[in-house]
Write an enzyme that holds these catalytic residues in place. Structure first.
Site, mmCIF file in Angstrom:
data_model
loop_
_atom_site.group_PDB
_atom_site.id
_atom_site.type_symbol
_atom_site.label_atom_id
_atom_site.label_comp_id
_atom_site.label_asym_id
_atom_site.label_seq_id
_atom_site.Cartn_x
_atom_site.Cartn_y
_atom_site.Cartn_z
ATOM 1 N N GLY A 120 0.807 -1.224 0.000
ATOM 2 C CA GLY A 120 0.000 0.000 0.000
ATOM 3 C C GLY A 120 0.837 1.269 0.000
ATOM 4 O O GLY A 120 0.321 2.350 0.255
ATOM 5 N N ASP A 170 3.836 0.115 -13.943
ATOM 6 C CA ASP A 170 4.416 -0.671 -12.855
ATOM 7 C C ASP A 170 5.133 -1.909 -13.396
ATOM 8 O O ASP A 170 6.253 -2.237 -12.998
ATOM 9 C CB ASP A 170 3.318 -1.102 -11.865
ATOM 10 C CG ASP A 170 2.452 0.070 -11.440
ATOM 11 O OD1 ASP A 170 2.886 1.217 -11.610
ATOM 12 O OD2 ASP A 170 1.339 -0.178 -10.941
HETATM 13 C C1 GLA Z 1 -0.614 3.076 -10.486
HETATM 14 C C2 GLA Z 1 -0.974 2.293 -11.730
HETATM 15 C C3 GLA Z 1 -0.079 2.682 -12.902
HETATM 16 C C4 GLA Z 1 -0.040 4.181 -13.106
HETATM 17 C C5 GLA Z 1 0.206 4.905 -11.788
HETATM 18 C C6 GLA Z 1 0.061 6.392 -11.892
HETATM 19 O O1 GLA Z 1 0.659 2.749 -10.047
HETATM 20 O O2 GLA Z 1 -0.875 0.917 -11.479
HETATM 21 O O3 GLA Z 1 -0.497 2.015 -14.069
HETATM 22 O O4 GLA Z 1 -1.203 4.647 -13.727
HETATM 23 O O5 GLA Z 1 -0.683 4.464 -10.776
HETATM 24 O O6 GLA Z 1 1.013 6.935 -12.744
#
Ligand code: GLA
Length: 385
Positions: A120, A170
Protein backbone atom coordinates in the site's frame (compact mmCIF):
# COMPACT_ATOMS: atom_id res chain seq x y z
CA UNK A 1 15.26 -12.90 2.04
CA UNK A 2 16.01 -15.40 -0.71
CA UNK A 3 17.52 -17.82 1.81
CA UNK A 4 14.52 -17.37 4.09
CA UNK A 5 11.97 -18.19 1.41
CA UNK A 6 14.06 -21.08 0.08
CA UNK A 7 14.08 -22.65 3.52
CA UNK A 8 10.42 -21.88 4.15
CA UNK A 9 9.52 -23.51 0.84
CA UNK A 10 11.44 -26.66 1.72
CA UNK A 11 9.94 -26.83 5.19
CA UNK A 12 6.41 -26.33 3.85
CA UNK A 13 6.43 -28.63 0.85
CA UNK A 14 9.09 -31.11 2.00
CA UNK A 15 11.20 -30.63 -1.12
CA UNK A 16 13.22 -27.88 -2.76
CA UNK A 17 11.87 -25.52 -5.39
CA UNK A 18 13.00 -25.99 -8.98
CA UNK A 19 12.57 -22.46 -10.32
CA UNK A 20 12.87 -19.07 -8.66
CA UNK A 21 12.33 -15.57 -9.95
CA UNK A 22 12.63 -12.10 -8.50
CA UNK A 23 10.87 -8.88 -9.44
CA UNK A 24 11.40 -5.44 -7.91
CA UNK A 25 8.90 -2.75 -6.98
CA UNK A 26 9.13 0.61 -8.66
CA UNK A 27 9.14 4.28 -7.89
CA UNK A 28 7.49 6.71 -10.27
CA UNK A 29 9.80 9.71 -10.47
CA UNK A 30 7.87 11.87 -12.96
CA UNK A 31 4.85 11.29 -15.19
CA UNK A 32 1.75 10.58 -13.10
CA UNK A 33 -1.19 8.80 -14.71
CA UNK A 34 0.44 9.19 -18.11
CA UNK A 35 0.64 5.49 -18.92
CA UNK A 36 -2.97 4.80 -19.92
CA UNK A 37 -2.95 8.15 -21.73
CA UNK A 38 -0.08 6.88 -23.91
CA UNK A 39 2.25 9.57 -22.63
CA UNK A 40 5.68 9.39 -21.00
CA UNK A 41 7.01 8.53 -17.57
CA UNK A 42 10.33 8.34 -15.77
CA UNK A 43 10.56 5.61 -13.18
CA UNK A 44 12.99 3.23 -11.56
CA UNK A 45 12.92 -0.31 -10.29
CA UNK A 46 13.91 -0.27 -6.62
CA UNK A 47 15.93 -2.50 -4.36
CA UNK A 48 12.82 -3.87 -2.65
CA UNK A 49 11.16 -6.80 -4.39
CA UNK A 50 9.49 -10.19 -4.31
CA UNK A 51 10.76 -13.73 -4.81
CA UNK A 52 8.55 -16.44 -6.28
CA UNK A 53 9.61 -20.07 -5.90
CA UNK A 54 7.90 -22.96 -7.63
CA UNK A 55 8.15 -26.65 -8.41
CA UNK A 56 5.88 -28.81 -10.58
CA UNK A 57 3.19 -30.84 -8.81
CA UNK A 58 2.41 -34.45 -9.64
CA UNK A 59 -1.29 -33.77 -10.00
CA UNK A 60 -3.32 -30.84 -11.30
CA UNK A 61 -3.42 -28.92 -7.99
CA UNK A 62 -1.85 -25.46 -7.77
CA UNK A 63 -0.82 -24.49 -4.26
CA UNK A 64 0.20 -20.93 -3.61
CA UNK A 65 1.55 -19.75 -0.27
CA UNK A 66 2.11 -16.16 0.83
CA UNK A 67 5.36 -16.57 2.74
CA UNK A 68 4.76 -13.63 5.09
CA UNK A 69 1.34 -14.90 6.24
CA UNK A 70 1.94 -18.61 5.67
CA UNK A 71 -1.56 -18.66 4.18
CA UNK A 72 -2.35 -20.98 1.29
CA UNK A 73 -4.70 -20.67 -1.67
CA UNK A 74 -5.17 -23.66 -3.94
CA UNK A 75 -7.00 -24.32 -7.19
CA UNK A 76 -7.03 -26.72 -10.08
CA UNK A 77 -4.64 -25.74 -12.84
CA UNK A 78 -7.49 -25.69 -15.34
CA UNK A 79 -9.55 -23.15 -13.40
CA UNK A 80 -7.53 -20.33 -11.87
CA UNK A 81 -10.60 -18.30 -10.92
CA UNK A 82 -10.59 -15.02 -9.09
CA UNK A 83 -10.89 -15.39 -5.31
CA UNK A 84 -12.66 -13.11 -2.84
CA UNK A 85 -10.66 -14.12 0.24
CA UNK A 86 -6.88 -14.00 0.38
CA UNK A 87 -7.11 -11.64 -2.55
CA UNK A 88 -3.32 -11.41 -2.84
CA UNK A 89 -3.64 -14.68 -4.77
CA UNK A 90 -5.54 -12.93 -7.58
CA UNK A 91 -2.37 -11.39 -8.98
CA UNK A 92 -0.86 -14.83 -9.48
CA UNK A 93 -4.11 -16.45 -10.63
CA UNK A 94 -4.59 -13.69 -13.19
CA UNK A 95 -1.07 -14.17 -14.47
CA UNK A 96 -1.60 -17.91 -14.68
CA UNK A 97 -4.73 -17.33 -16.77
CA UNK A 98 -2.72 -15.00 -19.01
CA UNK A 99 -0.06 -17.65 -19.53
CA UNK A 100 -2.69 -20.26 -20.29
CA UNK A 101 -3.91 -18.09 -23.16
CA UNK A 102 -0.43 -18.47 -24.64
CA UNK A 103 0.59 -22.03 -23.87
CA UNK A 104 -0.07 -25.35 -22.26
CA UNK A 105 0.04 -25.88 -18.48
CA UNK A 106 -0.28 -29.66 -18.07
CA UNK A 107 0.35 -30.01 -14.31
CA UNK A 108 -0.25 -28.08 -11.12
CA UNK A 109 2.49 -26.52 -9.01
CA UNK A 110 3.68 -25.83 -5.50
CA UNK A 111 4.63 -22.20 -5.03
CA UNK A 112 5.56 -19.68 -2.38
CA UNK A 113 6.39 -16.01 -2.59
CA UNK A 114 7.98 -13.56 -0.19
CA UNK A 115 8.73 -9.89 -0.62
CA UNK A 116 9.82 -6.80 1.27
CA UNK A 117 7.99 -4.06 -0.64
CA UNK A 118 5.86 -2.17 1.86
CA UNK A 119 2.22 -2.89 0.99
CA UNK A 120 0.00 0.00 0.00
CA UNK A 121 2.99 2.32 -0.23
CA UNK A 122 2.52 3.04 -3.92
CA UNK A 123 5.65 1.05 -4.75
CA UNK A 124 3.88 -1.60 -6.82
CA UNK A 125 4.09 -4.70 -4.69
CA UNK A 126 1.27 -6.15 -6.81
CA UNK A 127 3.13 -5.66 -10.10
CA UNK A 128 6.23 -7.24 -8.55
CA UNK A 129 4.18 -10.29 -7.62
CA UNK A 130 2.69 -10.51 -11.10
CA UNK A 131 6.05 -10.26 -12.77
CA UNK A 132 8.01 -12.67 -10.57
CA UNK A 133 5.21 -15.25 -10.75
CA UNK A 134 4.93 -14.71 -14.51
CA UNK A 135 8.65 -15.26 -15.02
CA UNK A 136 8.77 -18.36 -12.85
CA UNK A 137 5.59 -19.96 -14.22
CA UNK A 138 6.39 -19.22 -17.87
CA UNK A 139 9.73 -20.91 -17.29
CA UNK A 140 8.09 -23.85 -15.51
CA UNK A 141 5.69 -24.44 -18.41
CA UNK A 142 8.15 -23.46 -21.10
CA UNK A 143 5.87 -20.75 -22.49
CA UNK A 144 7.87 -18.15 -24.41
CA UNK A 145 6.86 -14.64 -23.33
CA UNK A 146 8.91 -11.53 -24.05
CA UNK A 147 9.16 -8.71 -21.52
CA UNK A 148 6.45 -6.50 -22.99
CA UNK A 149 4.07 -9.41 -23.29
CA UNK A 150 4.83 -10.26 -19.68
CA UNK A 151 4.00 -6.69 -18.70
CA UNK A 152 0.68 -6.98 -20.52
CA UNK A 153 -0.12 -10.25 -18.78
CA UNK A 154 0.44 -8.54 -15.42
CA UNK A 155 -1.70 -5.58 -16.47
CA UNK A 156 -4.52 -7.88 -17.55
CA UNK A 157 -4.37 -9.63 -14.18
CA UNK A 158 -4.86 -6.21 -12.52
CA UNK A 159 -7.78 -5.38 -14.80
CA UNK A 160 -9.59 -8.68 -14.61
CA UNK A 161 -8.60 -10.17 -11.29
CA UNK A 162 -8.05 -7.06 -9.15
CA UNK A 163 -10.45 -4.65 -10.87
CA UNK A 164 -7.94 -1.82 -11.36
CA UNK A 165 -7.77 -0.46 -14.92
CA UNK A 166 -4.10 0.39 -14.57
CA UNK A 167 -1.64 1.21 -17.33
CA UNK A 168 1.70 -0.47 -17.89
CA UNK A 169 3.97 1.70 -15.76
CA UNK A 170 4.42 -0.67 -12.86
CA UNK A 171 5.02 -3.83 -14.84
CA UNK A 172 7.34 -2.21 -17.41
CA UNK A 173 9.37 -0.53 -14.66
CA UNK A 174 9.74 -3.79 -12.75
CA UNK A 175 10.91 -5.57 -15.91
CA UNK A 176 13.13 -2.93 -17.50
CA UNK A 177 14.76 -1.33 -14.45
CA UNK A 178 18.52 -0.90 -14.45
CA UNK A 179 21.08 -0.25 -11.75
CA UNK A 180 21.59 3.45 -11.06
CA UNK A 181 19.37 4.50 -13.91
CA UNK A 182 15.89 5.82 -14.50
CA UNK A 183 13.72 4.18 -17.12
CA UNK A 184 12.12 6.57 -19.58
CA UNK A 185 9.01 4.94 -21.01
CA UNK A 186 7.05 5.99 -24.07
CA UNK A 187 3.65 4.40 -23.53
CA UNK A 188 2.65 4.68 -27.16
CA UNK A 189 5.59 2.93 -28.77
CA UNK A 190 6.42 1.09 -25.52
CA UNK A 191 10.06 1.92 -26.08
CA UNK A 192 12.18 2.26 -22.99
CA UNK A 193 15.38 4.16 -22.57
CA UNK A 194 17.73 4.09 -19.64
CA UNK A 195 18.96 7.39 -18.18
CA UNK A 196 21.93 7.15 -15.86
CA UNK A 197 21.50 8.86 -12.50
CA UNK A 198 24.75 10.42 -11.36
CA UNK A 199 26.14 9.83 -7.88
CA UNK A 200 24.98 13.34 -7.00
CA UNK A 201 21.30 12.32 -6.91
CA UNK A 202 19.40 10.11 -4.53
CA UNK A 203 15.71 9.39 -4.04
CA UNK A 204 13.97 9.24 -0.70
CA UNK A 205 10.77 7.32 -0.30
CA UNK A 206 8.47 8.73 2.38
CA UNK A 207 5.70 6.24 3.01
CA UNK A 208 2.74 7.95 4.68
CA UNK A 209 1.12 4.56 5.38
CA UNK A 210 -2.16 6.24 4.44
CA UNK A 211 -4.51 4.24 2.28
CA UNK A 212 -7.82 5.84 1.65
CA UNK A 213 -11.03 3.97 0.95
CA UNK A 214 -12.40 3.59 -2.58
CA UNK A 215 -8.97 4.04 -4.11
CA UNK A 216 -9.56 1.59 -6.95
CA UNK A 217 -12.86 3.24 -7.86
CA UNK A 218 -11.18 6.66 -7.85
CA UNK A 219 -8.43 5.36 -10.10
CA UNK A 220 -10.84 3.93 -12.65
CA UNK A 221 -12.90 7.09 -12.56
CA UNK A 222 -9.83 9.22 -13.35
CA UNK A 223 -9.15 6.99 -16.31
CA UNK A 224 -12.71 7.41 -17.59
CA UNK A 225 -12.42 11.19 -17.40
CA UNK A 226 -9.18 11.08 -19.37
CA UNK A 227 -10.81 8.95 -22.05
CA UNK A 228 -13.79 11.30 -22.25
CA UNK A 229 -11.40 14.24 -22.59
CA UNK A 230 -9.52 12.50 -25.42
CA UNK A 231 -12.82 11.96 -27.23
CA UNK A 232 -13.62 15.67 -26.80
CA UNK A 233 -10.27 16.77 -28.20
CA UNK A 234 -10.64 14.37 -31.10
CA UNK A 235 -13.77 16.29 -32.06
CA UNK A 236 -12.38 19.80 -31.70
CA UNK A 237 -8.75 19.55 -32.80
CA UNK A 238 -7.75 19.44 -36.44
CA UNK A 239 -5.60 16.33 -35.89
CA UNK A 240 -6.63 12.89 -34.65
CA UNK A 241 -6.57 12.30 -30.89
CA UNK A 242 -6.63 8.69 -29.80
CA UNK A 243 -5.32 9.44 -26.30
CA UNK A 244 -4.37 12.56 -24.30
CA UNK A 245 -0.82 12.00 -25.51
CA UNK A 246 -1.97 13.71 -28.72
CA UNK A 247 -2.98 16.92 -26.92
CA UNK A 248 -0.46 19.63 -26.06
CA UNK A 249 -0.69 21.93 -23.09
CA UNK A 250 -1.32 24.86 -25.46
CA UNK A 251 -4.24 22.97 -27.01
CA UNK A 252 -5.61 22.20 -23.58
CA UNK A 253 -5.40 25.89 -22.64
CA UNK A 254 -7.25 27.04 -25.71
CA UNK A 255 -10.09 24.52 -25.37
CA UNK A 256 -10.47 23.90 -21.63
CA UNK A 257 -13.19 26.50 -21.18
CA UNK A 258 -15.40 24.68 -23.69
CA UNK A 259 -15.18 21.45 -21.73
CA UNK A 260 -17.04 20.09 -18.77
CA UNK A 261 -14.94 21.70 -15.96
CA UNK A 262 -14.17 18.47 -14.11
CA UNK A 263 -13.13 16.62 -17.26
CA UNK A 264 -10.95 19.59 -18.24
CA UNK A 265 -9.17 19.56 -14.87
CA UNK A 266 -8.57 15.83 -15.02
CA UNK A 267 -7.15 16.06 -18.54
CA UNK A 268 -4.75 18.84 -17.58
CA UNK A 269 -2.77 16.53 -15.33
CA UNK A 270 -1.53 13.81 -17.70
CA UNK A 271 -1.06 16.36 -20.49
CA UNK A 272 1.14 18.52 -18.27
CA UNK A 273 2.91 15.48 -16.83
CA UNK A 274 4.01 14.15 -20.21
CA UNK A 275 5.42 17.55 -21.11
CA UNK A 276 7.23 17.66 -17.78
CA UNK A 277 8.75 14.25 -18.42
CA UNK A 278 10.17 15.39 -21.75
CA UNK A 279 11.51 18.56 -20.15
CA UNK A 280 12.84 16.52 -17.24
CA UNK A 281 14.76 14.18 -19.47
CA UNK A 282 16.54 17.15 -21.06
CA UNK A 283 17.35 18.57 -17.62
CA UNK A 284 18.74 15.25 -16.42
CA UNK A 285 20.84 14.99 -19.58
CA UNK A 286 22.36 18.37 -18.81
CA UNK A 287 22.85 17.52 -15.13
CA UNK A 288 20.36 20.14 -13.92
CA UNK A 289 19.01 18.40 -10.83
CA UNK A 290 17.56 21.62 -9.41
CA UNK A 291 15.50 22.11 -12.56
CA UNK A 292 14.38 18.51 -12.47
CA UNK A 293 13.37 18.87 -8.82
CA UNK A 294 11.24 21.90 -9.66
CA UNK A 295 9.34 19.76 -12.16
CA UNK A 296 8.67 17.25 -9.40
CA UNK A 297 7.13 19.96 -7.24
CA UNK A 298 5.06 21.13 -10.22
CA UNK A 299 3.92 17.56 -10.75
CA UNK A 300 2.62 17.37 -7.21
CA UNK A 301 0.84 20.71 -7.53
CA UNK A 302 -0.83 19.39 -10.67
CA UNK A 303 -1.99 16.31 -8.75
CA UNK A 304 -3.47 18.55 -6.08
CA UNK A 305 -5.08 21.12 -8.35
CA UNK A 306 -6.17 19.11 -11.34
CA UNK A 307 -6.27 15.40 -10.67
CA UNK A 308 -7.15 15.51 -6.99
CA UNK A 309 -5.32 12.29 -6.32
CA UNK A 310 -3.30 13.56 -3.38
CA UNK A 311 -4.26 13.54 0.31
CA UNK A 312 -3.40 15.46 3.47
CA UNK A 313 -0.55 13.12 4.45
CA UNK A 314 1.18 13.40 1.06
CA UNK A 315 0.66 17.16 1.01
CA UNK A 316 2.22 17.53 4.45
CA UNK A 317 5.43 15.96 3.21
CA UNK A 318 5.61 17.86 -0.07
CA UNK A 319 4.84 21.18 1.60
CA UNK A 320 7.51 20.50 4.22
CA UNK A 321 9.97 19.37 1.56
CA UNK A 322 9.72 22.73 -0.18
CA UNK A 323 11.25 24.35 2.88
CA UNK A 324 13.79 21.70 3.89
CA UNK A 325 17.34 22.54 2.78
CA UNK A 326 18.72 19.82 0.54
CA UNK A 327 15.39 18.74 -1.01
CA UNK A 328 15.45 19.43 -4.74
CA UNK A 329 11.95 18.18 -5.49
CA UNK A 330 9.16 16.00 -4.12
CA UNK A 331 5.88 14.61 -5.39
CA UNK A 332 3.48 11.77 -4.85
CA UNK A 333 4.48 8.59 -6.61
CA UNK A 334 2.03 6.16 -8.19
CA UNK A 335 -1.74 6.08 -8.17
CA UNK A 336 -2.12 8.56 -5.30
CA UNK A 337 -4.79 8.91 -2.59
CA UNK A 338 -2.17 7.71 -0.08
CA UNK A 339 1.08 5.82 -0.44
CA UNK A 340 4.43 7.52 -0.80
CA UNK A 341 6.15 10.74 -1.69
CA UNK A 342 9.38 10.47 -3.64
CA UNK A 343 11.91 13.24 -2.97
CA UNK A 344 15.03 14.07 -4.93
CA UNK A 345 18.00 14.91 -2.73
CA UNK A 346 21.78 14.88 -2.71
CA UNK A 347 22.94 11.66 -1.03
CA UNK A 348 24.87 13.59 1.62
CA UNK A 349 21.61 15.13 2.87
CA UNK A 350 19.69 11.86 3.33
CA UNK A 351 19.85 11.79 7.10
CA UNK A 352 19.03 15.40 7.84
CA UNK A 353 16.21 15.50 5.29
CA UNK A 354 14.71 12.24 6.60
CA UNK A 355 14.77 13.57 10.12
CA UNK A 356 13.18 16.87 9.13
CA UNK A 357 10.39 15.13 7.21
CA UNK A 358 9.71 12.74 10.07
CA UNK A 359 9.46 15.59 12.55
CA UNK A 360 6.97 17.58 10.50
CA UNK A 361 4.92 14.50 9.66
CA UNK A 362 4.67 13.35 13.25
CA UNK A 363 3.60 16.79 14.39
CA UNK A 364 0.83 16.87 11.76
CA UNK A 365 -0.43 13.28 11.85
CA UNK A 366 0.60 11.89 15.21
CA UNK A 367 2.74 9.05 13.90
CA UNK A 368 5.95 8.69 11.94
CA UNK A 369 6.09 8.09 8.23
CA UNK A 370 8.68 5.59 6.98
CA UNK A 371 11.59 7.16 5.15
CA UNK A 372 14.18 5.20 3.18
CA UNK A 373 16.68 5.83 0.40
CA UNK A 374 15.62 4.19 -2.84
CA UNK A 375 18.34 2.86 -5.08
CA UNK A 376 17.47 2.51 -8.79
CA UNK A 377 18.02 -1.19 -9.36
CA UNK A 378 18.02 -3.82 -12.04
CA UNK A 379 14.76 -5.35 -13.22
CA UNK A 380 13.07 -8.71 -12.84
CA UNK A 381 14.99 -11.91 -13.45
CA UNK A 382 15.12 -15.64 -13.00
CA UNK A 383 17.40 -16.69 -10.15
CA UNK A 384 20.15 -19.08 -11.12
CA UNK A 385 21.41 -20.80 -7.96
C1 GLA B 1 -0.61 3.08 -10.49
C2 GLA B 1 -0.97 2.29 -11.73
C3 GLA B 1 -0.08 2.68 -12.90
C4 GLA B 1 -0.04 4.18 -13.11
C5 GLA B 1 0.21 4.90 -11.79
C6 GLA B 1 0.06 6.39 -11.89
O1 GLA B 1 0.66 2.75 -10.05
O2 GLA B 1 -0.88 0.92 -11.48
O3 GLA B 1 -0.50 2.01 -14.07
O4 GLA B 1 -1.20 4.65 -13.73
O5 GLA B 1 -0.68 4.46 -10.78
O6 GLA B 1 1.01 6.94 -12.74
Amino acid sequence: MYNTVTKAFRDYYGHAHTIAAYAPGRVEVLGNHTDYNEGYALSAAISYGTYFLVSPAEDSTCRLVAGDLMAEVSCDIQSPRRVTENTWANYVLGVLAGLQARGHTPTGFNAMFLGNIPLGAGLSSSAALEICSGLALSHLYDIAVDRLEMARIGQKAEHEYAGVKCGLLDQVSSLFGEDNALVMIDFRSLETQSLAVGSDAAFLMCNTKAKHALVDGEYNERREHCEAAAAFFNEVLPHPVTALRDVSWAEWESHASAMDPLTARRAAHPIGESERVLAGRALLDSGDLEGFGRLMFESHDSSVNYFENSCAELDTIVAAAKGIPGVLGARLSGGGFGGSVVALIHPRDAETVSHAIQTVFKRAHGHLCDVAVLVPSSGARLIKD
